[in-house]
Design an enzyme around this catalytic site. Sequence first.
Site: not given
Ligand SMILES: *Cc1c(COP(=O)(O)O)cnc(C)c1O
Length: 398
Positions: A115, A205
């Site tokens: 990410y 997510k």
């Molecule tokens: C979005 C995401 C993050 C970071 O998360 P946030 O809630 O935006 O801080 C980390 N890893 C993956 C795979 C992501 O999709």
Amino acid sequence: MTRPRTLAVHSGREDLPELGVHALPIDLSSTYPVRDLDAAGRSIAAMGQGGRPVEGEMIYARLHNPTVARFEKSLAAMEGMEEAVAFGSGMAAVSGALMAAAQKGREIVAVRPLYGGSDHLMASGMLGLDIKWVQPDGIADAIGPETSMVFLETPSNPTLDLVDLDDVVRQAGSVPVLVDNTFATPILQKPHRHGVKLVLHSGTKFLGGHGDVVAGVVACDEEWAERLRKVRVATGGIIHPLAAYLLHRGMPTLPLRVEAAQANAIEIAARLVAHPMAKKVRHPSLPGQDPKGILGRQMSGPGSLLAFDVEGGYEVASRVMKEVHHITPAVSLGSVDTLIQHPAALTHACVAPEAREACGISATLLRLSAGIEDVEDIWEELDTALRSAHAFVMSHTR
Ligand SMILES: *Cc1c(COP(=O)(O)O)cnc(C)c1O
């Protein structure tokens, strides 16, 4: 009652009958009345070291919150692990995990692609850690006496590469492995079954699932939970109880949402392969995209994220983001609605261009997070957007 759908509905709710309530309660207290000063002293000392509060002495919201603890219990159960520690965002969870690891050794072996935010945090040197970037088959060679964690993501973001966790854990030996399981969710992949020590999620997510929560969580054993809670107490990366409530509120439908979105993604990926304006479609369901046989062995399904290159250059890719209506042109993923984004310009903009190119994050790559809408509606809109974008760019360059 340990099957995933049942756990999703009931986990973390064990104390509700005793409380005399049916729905999850939300405790918004920032501070708590001290009942017994001696017990409160013991409680604060325990929590400062990452332990649990002494019964009845919760003291202060940065140290402990029962609404958060219920969500953590639920997530731990979903991952089949002992404990979970929730944070204010996925990145707070990533930095918390790295800070916890740093207490044992200052070197992290990390597998790209990650990410964008995780890549940026590590590459920035902000946490004072040494990062050794490797390919999945180079983990064993990279590990040294100072290595305190192996950090990776599978499926990877945004290229949907699948990493063999049995192999990673074997290579890592006694070094703990952290897997960012955001893309797979515990519904499709339980890394702990393969010996992974720490399983991280951006709760923003799929766990949140409705585009209205920012959160993160790490599932682990009791020993790591203490380390993580100690970091969380000290640095303050706590999750708000309302966010924890929303995550827990959404847990019962997580299996249904993940399965419905995945079915849509499988269909869209197959149709994109035959689309004249799409190429290099990436989805683990497609022929040849699971060379290590991960599906069935490590993942129960290919998930709902897919990526593809657009014919006609950056301008067309950029225009597609303007031609969609119900599909939201937005970063993030795992929501009930379909989202489309341009990784090179958005989520992975802060990744070094060479590193981006090396893992296939090109100027024409789009990533789609399939939602749970009717697949025919998603497809109609995507197909129209691709054709209109192409036509628009052609008419403006002639
Ligand atoms: C979005 C995401 C993050 C970071 O998360 P946030 O809630 O935006 O801080 C980390 N890893 C993956 C795979 C992501 O999709």
